[in-house]
Design an enzyme around this catalytic site. Sequence first.
Site, PDB file in Angstrom:
ATOM      1  N   ARG A  50       2.847   1.862   5.262  1.00  0.00           N
ATOM      2  CA  ARG A  50       3.109   0.843   4.232  1.00  0.00           C
ATOM      3  C   ARG A  50       4.620   0.590   4.091  1.00  0.00           C
ATOM      4  O   ARG A  50       5.042  -0.546   3.924  1.00  0.00           O
ATOM      5  CB  ARG A  50       2.506   1.287   2.890  1.00  0.00           C
ATOM      6  N   LYS A 149       6.308  -2.644  -1.610  1.00  0.00           N
ATOM      7  CA  LYS A 149       6.808  -1.655  -2.572  1.00  0.00           C
ATOM      8  C   LYS A 149       8.330  -1.651  -2.458  1.00  0.00           C
ATOM      9  O   LYS A 149       8.932  -0.768  -1.833  1.00  0.00           O
ATOM     10  CB  LYS A 149       6.194  -0.286  -2.253  1.00  0.00           C
ATOM     11  N   GLU A 182      -2.840  -5.166 -12.089  1.00  0.00           N
ATOM     12  CA  GLU A 182      -2.722  -3.701 -11.966  1.00  0.00           C
ATOM     13  C   GLU A 182      -1.870  -3.198 -13.116  1.00  0.00           C
ATOM     14  O   GLU A 182      -1.578  -3.956 -14.046  1.00  0.00           O
ATOM     15  CB  GLU A 182      -2.087  -3.348 -10.615  1.00  0.00           C
TER      16      GLU A 182
END
Length: 289
Positions: A50, A149, A182
């Site tokens: 990721r 991220k 989220e």
Amino acid sequence: MKVYVNGEFFDKENAKISVFDKGFLYGDGVFEGIRAYDGKIFKLNEHVNRMFDGAKVIMLEPPITKEEAKEIIIETFRKSDLRDAYIRPILSRGIGDLGLDPKKAKKASFVVIVDKLEMYPREIYEKGMSVITATTARARHNTLPPSVKSLNYLNNILAKIEASNYGVPEAIMLNTEGFVAECTGDNIFLVKNGVLITPPEEAGILMGITRATVIEIARKHNIPVQEKLFPRTDLYIADEVFLTGTGAEVVPVVEIDKRQIGNGKRGELTTFILNEYRKLTQLEGVAVK
Ligand code: PMP
């Protein structure tokens, strides 16, 4: 505790990075949060993949290969005296000038921090958590991509400040259409009539590795899972709600915006998922020590 910074290991006090690093100046970079349990690093490949995907999206050329990144993460963990740890690899754009242009930075920085982290008090996992819905919307895909991220967490921090102002540990973030996305540092699931429901990627979420693990656990035990958009009202009338994240693991939620969720206690399915997740963290992982 040891910190890796661009090829060398330092003690906490001496681990430093330049004020000209664009990670510091502009939040220009990507990071990960990984947990190690009893000497084993959980989901190492998934986290490194990721991080490298995020780097590709923001056109950041890592100074190391994926294999090297894994080796450095393993080595930094090995050098620490911890068996249970929270590991924070960071790829930042590196040193450039004071302008925005990333091309001015010639070499990205790679940092790995190994430390302890207790996200929430232990009793929250038994009694459940109270959360609010933030007024700050989750960034849209064409603004600051939620799937990356990145070091730029102000969107989430603004919502975290709202949570803190209301005296609760976490806030639910809706997207700009009003659908649940989220939380500031966790994904969210609801349980309704035995079905697990969680927002899909298009809701504007980080594709959580814990979220994927929970979906796998559910499928393995024939618990139906749906990824679909839903408004926050569905959370108020859910039987159970829980959050997932590497740092937080699986957290029961028993109150949202002052509405009691289900019977106000940690739900049966939440308890099952929490226990199965904890079992996996003890079984799987890259054994280091
Ligand atoms: N959403 C956000 C915004 C996060 O920061 C995190 C923590 N990395 C998560 C979800 C959960 O992701 P993961 O399960 O991969 O830790």
